[in-house]
Write an enzyme that holds these catalytic residues in place. Structure first.
Site, PDB file in Angstrom:
ATOM      1  N   CYS A  99      -7.758  -0.835 -11.957  1.00  0.00           N
ATOM      2  CA  CYS A  99      -6.862  -1.076 -13.088  1.00  0.00           C
ATOM      3  C   CYS A  99      -7.608  -1.333 -14.399  1.00  0.00           C
ATOM      4  O   CYS A  99      -7.065  -1.081 -15.481  1.00  0.00           O
ATOM      5  CB  CYS A  99      -5.918  -2.232 -12.783  1.00  0.00           C
ATOM      6  SG  CYS A  99      -6.732  -3.810 -12.458  1.00  0.00           S
ATOM      7  N   SER A 102       0.832  -1.206   0.000  1.00  0.00           N
ATOM      8  CA  SER A 102       0.000   0.000   0.000  1.00  0.00           C
ATOM      9  C   SER A 102       0.867   1.258   0.000  1.00  0.00           C
ATOM     10  O   SER A 102       0.517   2.267  -0.617  1.00  0.00           O
ATOM     11  CB  SER A 102      -0.947  -0.001   1.201  1.00  0.00           C
ATOM     12  OG  SER A 102      -0.215   0.012   2.416  1.00  0.00           O
TER      13      SER A 102
END
Length: 255
Positions: free
Chosen positions: A207, A3
């Site tokens: 994505c 992250s």
């Protein structure tokens, strides 16, 4: 660690300045704000978050950091036996957007396909079978969020759930309300970017969002083209295929 790397990657990505949403399916921050304003106008259950306690992302206006829709009901669990399409599948075909006059609707390529199949509360209600009595489905609520992802230049959808007694849902419980084809793939747990405490939430990874939205826009039917301010309403119609039992407003809407 992952992250943190994603945060650095987004931080180093320049802010999109030029508009090409029809060609790329992507948005600039300004276009995201326009689309957010339109979403709030069409569906007042959505609003811009302006709490002073949130982490401010400086490429967004201070009073329009992200969108939130609170206390959204979820009265059923998704059947594990129902398969929904995956945005990671190369054979994925987005449904068409139909614009007729001033009304927009989503048209399914195959009306037979159970895109919204689920286990209803009635079907799961207590029944006696061989002396065994079933239990009713737990009522849940979700807070839904839409942020702007600067790296992918698309919206990003987040959800945080509560039990019927107000206890935060576990990861496994949240994933019960997500299409099985997406759990652990396109839907994962990540820190919410506007939370000072880095609260982990389930999120649909962006994505593939640009490619999916470009397909929606390209296949739009009717004499009118999809406008950029309609982007988020159409985006949420796509999200309902991933979280079909969470009853946020979708369906036909008026321009």
């Amino acid at each position: 660690m992952l992250s943190n790397l994603r945060s650095w990657r987004e931080a180093l990505t320049p802010v999109a300045q030029s508009s090409d949403f029809r060609a790329s399916g992507q948005l600039t921050p300004e276009e995201f704000v326009d689309a957010g304003d339109y979403l709030v106008h069409q569906f007042p259950s959505w609003s811009w978050q302006t709490d002073a306690s949130i982490v401010v992302r400086h490429f967004m206006p201070n009073n329009k950091q992200y969108l939130v829709c609170k206390d959204v009901p979820c009265t059923s669990r998704i059947s594990d036996e129902v398969s929904h399409f995956s945005v990671e599948d190369d054979s994925f075909e987005a449904d068409a957007i139909a614009i007729t006059g001033n009304v927009v609707r989503l048209e399914h390529d195959n009306a037979e396909k159970p895109i919204d199949a689920r286990i209803s509360s009635q079907e799961m209600a207590a029944q006696t079978a061989d002396g065994v009595v079933g239990s009713t489905v737990e009522f849940r609520t979700y807070d839904l969020f839409i942020t702007y992802d600067k790296y992918y230049r698309t919206p990003r959808f987040w959800l945080y759930g509560w039990s019927e007694v107000g206890v935060p849902l576990t990861v496994d419980e949240v994933f019960q309300d997500v299409s099985a084809d997406h759990v652990g793939k396109t839907v994962t747990m990540e820190p919410f970017p506007h939370s000072a405490a880095a609260t982990p939430m389930a999120t649909v990874h962006p994505c593939k969002h640009a490619a999916v939205m470009k397909t929606f826009i390209t296949r739009a039917s009717g004499k009118d083209q999809v406008r950029v301010d309609q982007y988020l309403v159409i985006f949420l119609k796509f999200i309902t295929t991933i979280t079909p039992s969470i009853e946020h407003e979708t369906g036909t809407f008026t321009i």
